[in-house]
Each structure stands twice: as C-alpha cells, then as structure tokens.
Design an enzyme around this catalytic site. Structure first.
Site, PDB file in Angstrom:
ATOM      1  N   TRP A  13       0.717  -1.300   0.070  1.00  0.00           N
ATOM      2  CA  TRP A  13      -0.012   0.043   0.005  1.00  0.00           C
ATOM      3  C   TRP A  13       0.770   1.218   0.053  1.00  0.00           C
ATOM      4  CZ3 TRP A  13      -3.728   1.597  -2.278  1.00  0.00           C
ATOM      5  CH2 TRP A  13      -4.619   2.569  -1.726  1.00  0.00           C
ATOM      6  N   LYS A 106      -4.468   0.292   9.418  1.00  0.00           N
ATOM      7  CA  LYS A 106      -5.662  -0.192   9.909  1.00  0.00           C
ATOM      8  C   LYS A 106      -5.648  -1.132  11.078  1.00  0.00           C
ATOM      9  CE  LYS A 106      -7.882   0.192   5.164  1.00  0.00           C
ATOM     10  NZ  LYS A 106      -8.601  -0.255   4.162  1.00  0.00           N
ATOM     11  N   GLY A 135     -10.441   3.431   2.815  1.00  0.00           N
ATOM     12  CA  GLY A 135     -11.624   2.843   2.078  1.00  0.00           C
ATOM     13  C   GLY A 135     -11.350   1.824   1.495  1.00  0.00           C
ATOM     14  N   LYS A 190     -13.301  -4.350   9.950  1.00  0.00           N
ATOM     15  CA  LYS A 190     -13.718  -5.104   8.790  1.00  0.00           C
ATOM     16  C   LYS A 190     -12.743  -6.052   8.462  1.00  0.00           C
ATOM     17  CE  LYS A 190     -10.554  -3.228   5.995  1.00  0.00           C
ATOM     18  NZ  LYS A 190      -9.629  -3.731   5.037  1.00  0.00           N
ATOM     19  N   ASP A 243     -15.654  -0.564   2.551  1.00  0.00           N
ATOM     20  CA  ASP A 243     -14.329  -1.339   2.823  1.00  0.00           C
ATOM     21  C   ASP A 243     -14.799  -2.828   3.312  1.00  0.00           C
ATOM     22  OD1 ASP A 243     -11.700  -1.786   2.761  1.00  0.00           O
ATOM     23  OD2 ASP A 243     -11.249  -0.489   4.433  1.00  0.00           O
ATOM     24  N   THR A 247     -13.457  -6.079   1.198  1.00  0.00           N
ATOM     25  CA  THR A 247     -12.474  -7.134   1.857  1.00  0.00           C
ATOM     26  C   THR A 247     -13.204  -8.451   2.286  1.00  0.00           C
ATOM     27  OG1 THR A 247     -11.976  -5.096   3.222  1.00  0.00           O
ATOM     28  CG2 THR A 247     -11.161  -7.144   4.126  1.00  0.00           C
ATOM     29  N   ARG A 254      -6.348 -10.202   2.050  1.00  0.00           N
ATOM     30  CA  ARG A 254      -5.406 -11.139   2.938  1.00  0.00           C
ATOM     31  C   ARG A 254      -6.202 -11.781   4.003  1.00  0.00           C
ATOM     32  NH1 ARG A 254      -0.942  -6.659   3.489  1.00  0.00           N
ATOM     33  NH2 ARG A 254      -0.752  -6.279   1.286  1.00  0.00           N
ATOM     34  N   ASN A 255      -7.133 -11.098   4.474  1.00  0.00           N
ATOM     35  CA  ASN A 255      -7.867 -11.483   5.645  1.00  0.00           C
ATOM     36  C   ASN A 255      -8.676 -12.439   5.150  1.00  0.00           C
ATOM     37  OD1 ASN A 255      -6.734  -9.600   7.960  1.00  0.00           O
ATOM     38  ND2 ASN A 255      -7.273  -8.059   6.256  1.00  0.00           N
ATOM     39  N   GLU A 280      -3.913  -7.840   8.845  1.00  0.00           N
ATOM     40  CA  GLU A 280      -4.047  -7.150  10.052  1.00  0.00           C
ATOM     41  C   GLU A 280      -5.153  -7.563  10.914  1.00  0.00           C
ATOM     42  OE1 GLU A 280      -2.325  -4.850  11.303  1.00  0.00           O
ATOM     43  OE2 GLU A 280      -1.703  -3.461  10.036  1.00  0.00           O
TER      44      GLU A 280
HETATM   45  N1  LIG Z   1      -2.419  -3.494   0.674  1.00  0.00           N
HETATM   46  C1  LIG Z   1      -3.296  -2.884   0.558  1.00  0.00           C
HETATM   47  O1  LIG Z   1      -4.084  -3.101  -0.483  1.00  0.00           O
HETATM   48  C2  LIG Z   1      -3.974  -1.900   1.802  1.00  0.00           C
HETATM   49  C3  LIG Z   1      -4.923  -0.857   1.367  1.00  0.00           C
HETATM   50  C4  LIG Z   1      -5.385  -0.004   2.362  1.00  0.00           C
HETATM   51  C5  LIG Z   1      -4.893  -0.156   3.664  1.00  0.00           C
HETATM   52  N2  LIG Z   1      -3.440  -1.235   3.853  1.00  0.00           N
HETATM   53  C6  LIG Z   1      -3.156  -1.130   5.382  1.00  0.00           C
HETATM   54  O2  LIG Z   1      -1.771  -0.303   5.195  1.00  0.00           O
HETATM   55  C7  LIG Z   1      -0.968  -0.861   6.084  1.00  0.00           C
HETATM   56  C8  LIG Z   1       0.443  -1.419   5.399  1.00  0.00           C
HETATM   57  O3  LIG Z   1      -0.196  -2.558   4.638  1.00  0.00           O
HETATM   58  P1  LIG Z   1       0.720  -3.136   3.393  1.00  0.00           P
HETATM   59  O4  LIG Z   1      -0.253  -3.772   2.508  1.00  0.00           O
HETATM   60  O5  LIG Z   1       1.280  -1.936   2.756  1.00  0.00           O
HETATM   61  O6  LIG Z   1       1.511  -4.103   4.056  1.00  0.00           O
HETATM   62  P2  LIG Z   1       2.762  -5.149   3.493  1.00  0.00           P
HETATM   63  O7  LIG Z   1       2.503  -6.203   4.299  1.00  0.00           O
HETATM   64  O8  LIG Z   1       2.363  -5.138   1.981  1.00  0.00           O
HETATM   65  O9  LIG Z   1       4.140  -4.359   3.717  1.00  0.00           O
HETATM   66  C9  LIG Z   1       4.512  -4.267   5.230  1.00  0.00           C
HETATM   67  C10 LIG Z   1       5.681  -3.054   5.149  1.00  0.00           C
HETATM   68  O10 LIG Z   1       5.915  -2.840   6.265  1.00  0.00           O
HETATM   69  C11 LIG Z   1       7.536  -3.024   6.493  1.00  0.00           C
HETATM   70  N3  LIG Z   1       7.746  -3.509   7.856  1.00  0.00           N
HETATM   71  C12 LIG Z   1       7.745  -4.684   8.535  1.00  0.00           C
HETATM   72  N4  LIG Z   1       8.006  -4.388   9.930  1.00  0.00           N
HETATM   73  C13 LIG Z   1       8.191  -2.970   9.980  1.00  0.00           C
HETATM   74  C14 LIG Z   1       8.623  -2.546  11.282  1.00  0.00           C
HETATM   75  N5  LIG Z   1       8.888  -2.960  12.483  1.00  0.00           N
HETATM   76  N6  LIG Z   1       8.666  -1.108  11.045  1.00  0.00           N
HETATM   77  C15 LIG Z   1       8.393  -0.625   9.944  1.00  0.00           C
HETATM   78  N7  LIG Z   1       8.082  -1.193   8.906  1.00  0.00           N
HETATM   79  C16 LIG Z   1       7.890  -2.656   8.842  1.00  0.00           C
HETATM   80  C17 LIG Z   1       7.846  -4.016   5.516  1.00  0.00           C
HETATM   81  O11 LIG Z   1       9.123  -4.222   5.129  1.00  0.00           O
HETATM   82  C18 LIG Z   1       6.967  -3.821   4.482  1.00  0.00           C
HETATM   83  O12 LIG Z   1       7.474  -2.661   3.682  1.00  0.00           O
HETATM   84  C19 LIG Z   1      -1.856  -2.080   6.982  1.00  0.00           C
HETATM   85  O13 LIG Z   1      -2.373  -1.599   7.932  1.00  0.00           O
HETATM   86  C20 LIG Z   1      -2.935  -2.384   5.877  1.00  0.00           C
HETATM   87  O14 LIG Z   1      -3.948  -2.814   6.405  1.00  0.00           O
HETATM   88  C21 LIG Z   1      -3.546  -1.789   3.014  1.00  0.00           C
END
Ligand SMILES: NC(=O)c1ccc[n+]([C@@H]2O[C@H](COP(=O)([O-])OP(=O)(O)OC[C@H]3O[C@@H](n4cnc5c(N)ncnc54)[C@H](O)[C@@H]3O)[C@@H](O)[C@H]2O)c1
Length: 333
Positions: A13, A106, A135, A190, A243, A247, A254-255, A280
């Site tokens: 993200w 989230k 969203g 969610k 959302d 989801t 993933r969830n 998450e």
């Molecule tokens: N992927 C999506 O489509 C999406 C959409 C909206 C919101 N989100 C939310 O965004 C957040 C991040 O999700 P994502 O999909 O990018 O995750 P991801 O699993 O793709 O990546 C996680 C990232 O966090 C880093 N990381 C791991 N441990 C860490 C630490 N201790 N300190 C700092 N960084 C660390 C990893 O290196 C990686 O770059 C989550 O809360 C997720 O729910 C994701």
C-alpha cells in the site's frame, strides 16, 4: 520544483500510494530494512509487493528516516499496525508543525485500545494535523489505476481537504469526513469480519451465509463504533460498508484469504508464517475483542473468531454457539 512528500513504509500500500503521489510531487519512500531500500533503489521496482510497476523518475527510496521526512509537505504512515508506535517514536524528532501526517494503517493497539492516528498524535508533538485515509482500495487495483474511492478523515476538515486535494487523481476519488473515530473503527474491524467471511468461503457455505456474516458484522462495527464515539452514518460510507464489501468479497483480500484457509482446516500459525504480507485482522481480532470487553459491547462474531484463532476452538462449535444465541430483535445496542 515540485513539493516533496514522504511515504513511510514500502509495502504494497505504501508503495502504491507513493507511485500515485509521484504524478504530482517529488516522492521519498522510507523502507525500514536498509538492504531492501538499497535493492528497491537499484531495481526501480518493488518485485516483492508490486511486480511489474516501474518507479517514476522523481522517486527515491531511503532507509534514513530524517532525510525522508525533511522538507516533506505530507508524511504518509504506511506500515503495519504493530509498527506504528515505534515508527512514530523514531519519526517524532524530525517532524515540525507545518507538516501534515496521514495514516493509512488499519488497526487498534492492544492494551491501550488506541486508534492509529491517536497513537501518532500522542507521540508526535509538532505537526499540522493527523488524517486517516481509508476505504475500499486494494493496492493490487489502485496500482493498476482501477477507478477507486477513499475517504480522508480529520476533526479539522480543512486538513482533510488538503489531503483530499493531494490524493485526488483521474482514478482515485477522495471524499472527506470529520468522523475520524468512525473511519478508523470501520477500517480496523472489517478485517476481522473478512476473516470470518473467508472461513465461510473455505468451508463452502453459500451466499446466504456470507451476506449474513457481512450484515451482522456491520452490526458489530456499528455497536463498537457508537460506544467509542463514532457517528453511525460513517459506517454506511466508504470506510464502513465500502471497505467491508471489498474485504469480504475480493480475491485480493489477505484477511479473507486467511479465513478461507482456516475454513479449509489449516492452522493459523501455518497460514500466517506462509504469508509475505500482513493480514491485520489476525492481531486486531484480539485487540478489538479486548476493546469490546472493556466497553461492554457484545461482538459475537469477533468473540468466536478470537476463540478459533487464539484458543484453537473448533469452527463448527463456534457456528453452533452463534446459532443457539438467544433470540434478538435485528437492531439492539
Ligand atoms: N495492501 C493494501 O491494499 C492496503 C490498502 C489499504 C490499507 N492498507 C493498510 O496499510 C498498512 C500496510 O499494509 P501493506 O499492505 O502496505 O503491508 P505489506 O505487508 O505489503 O508491507 C508491510 C511493510 O511494512 C514493513 N515493515 C515490517 N516490519 C516493520 C517495522 N517493524 N517497522 C517498519 N516497517 C516495517 C515491511 O518492510 C513492508 O515494507 C496495513 O495496516 C494495511 O491494512 C493496505
């Protein structure tokens, strides 16, 4: 010279939003693992999380938090919920009161039961404001410019409007909302409901079951949200119903995927250890169950998922318990 933004987190993200913002700003993306940061800079592509999408020219990756944040107009926090507090503590010294912070993470922190923006707000003293951006936006689709919508929430609506303008593109439409509590509660809960919806898919139950779980899941989100101070209307919006739909139904969730594997009989530890990306809902099932207990809010689906994940209880026993609950009116507090 374009204004600069900093994206803290190079997961799917964070990287998607960093590329989106690079159409308007100079972007620095911070990655916590120095070796990964170096690799991303060399390959100009995130082969793990966003394969096939090249980084634009005005885009750099760094492991140096101070240099990422320096002179940035917006700072986007895009790490998993377990890392938000430590990132906030490390970033606070570099942030000043002209910079706007956006959280796209989230979750609810276990023990304190703080929302992600509450944690940032409490740890970072000098900033212009903290906005929650949330969203129905899977990275897999936004990164391919699939038309999507999202909501920017902040008590100070003028700060939400700045973030709205920053993220608006021809494929991402951004709305605003003052109800940051509702937006963040919807976003966190969610994911728990999506695991349960996935369990139903994994067992092979039908559309009736899925619709029931999503609807009664929304009832739990609303009950918890209202008790935590949210506006009920927010839950019919993008960060609530929007959302929840994506989801619980998307192949990208993933969830939902975690739930599907649970429904097929796999154990939670094998499932999470085989996944590269964060789901998450697994950790947040515990924090949300404990938060609900603290606020005396009944959340039967969340409670049953907690028993399945944390107490190794059987899914079929959970189903029996849910169907033998005392008769209810559809709407109750
Ligand atoms: N992927 C999506 O489509 C999406 C959409 C909206 C919101 N989100 C939310 O965004 C957040 C991040 O999700 P994502 O999909 O990018 O995750 P991801 O699993 O793709 O990546 C996680 C990232 O966090 C880093 N990381 C791991 N441990 C860490 C630490 N201790 N300190 C700092 N960084 C660390 C990893 O290196 C990686 O770059 C989550 O809360 C997720 O729910 C994701």
């Amino acid at each position: 010279m374009k204004q600069k933004v900093a994206v803290l987190g190079a997961g799917s993200w964070g990287n998607t939003l960093a590329i989106l913002l690079a159409s308007k700003y100079t972007v620095t993306m911070w990655e916590f693992d120095a070796k990964v940061a170096e690799l991303l800079n060399t390959e100009k592509e995130n082969k793990k999380f966003l394969p096939g999408i090249r980084f634009p020219d005005n885009f750099t990756v760094t492991n140096d938090l101070g240099s990422a944040i320096k002179n940035a107009y917006l700072i986007i926090f895009a790490v998993p919920s377990f890392a938000i507090r430590s990132l906030s503590v490390n970033a606070a010294q570099f942030i000043n009161n002209t910079q706007i912070i956006v959280s796209v993470t989230k979750g609810i922190e276990d023990g304190t039961f703080m929302r992600m923006t509450e944690i940032i707000d409490s740890v970072v003293p000098h900033k212009k404001g903290v906005v929650a951006l949330s969203g129905p936006t899977h990275a897999e689709e936004v990164s391919k410019k699939v038309p999507s919508t999202i909501v920017a929430a902040c008590k100070d609506i003028s700060v939400a409007e700045e973030v709205q303008k920053a993220f608006m593109t021809e494929y991402l439409r951004v709305y605003t909302n003052e109800d940051i509590i509702g937006v963040e509660i919807g976003a966190a809960v969610k994911n728990v409901i999506a695991i349960i919806a996935g369990i139903s898919d994994g067992i092979g139950f039908g559309d009736n079951t899925k619709a029931a779980l999503m609807t009664r899941g929304m009832a739990e989100i609303i009950r918890l949200g209202k008790k935590a101070g949210a506006n009920e209307k927010t839950f019919s919006g993008l960060a609530g119903m929007g959302d929840l739909i994506v989801t619980c139904c998307s192949k990208h969730s993933r969830n939902r995927h975690v739930g599907e594997l649970l429904g097929k009989g796999q154990k939670i530890d094998e499932i999470t250890s085989s996944m590269a990306m964060v789901a998450e809902g697994v950790k947040n099932c515990k924090s949300i169950k404990n938060f609900a207990d603290k606020l005396s809010v009944e959340m039967p689906l969340t409670e049953e998922l907690y028993k399945i994940i944390y107490e190794n209880d059987s899914i079929m026993d959970s189903l029996k318990r849910l169907f033998s609950r005392k008769e209810k009116h559809e709407h109750w507090e």
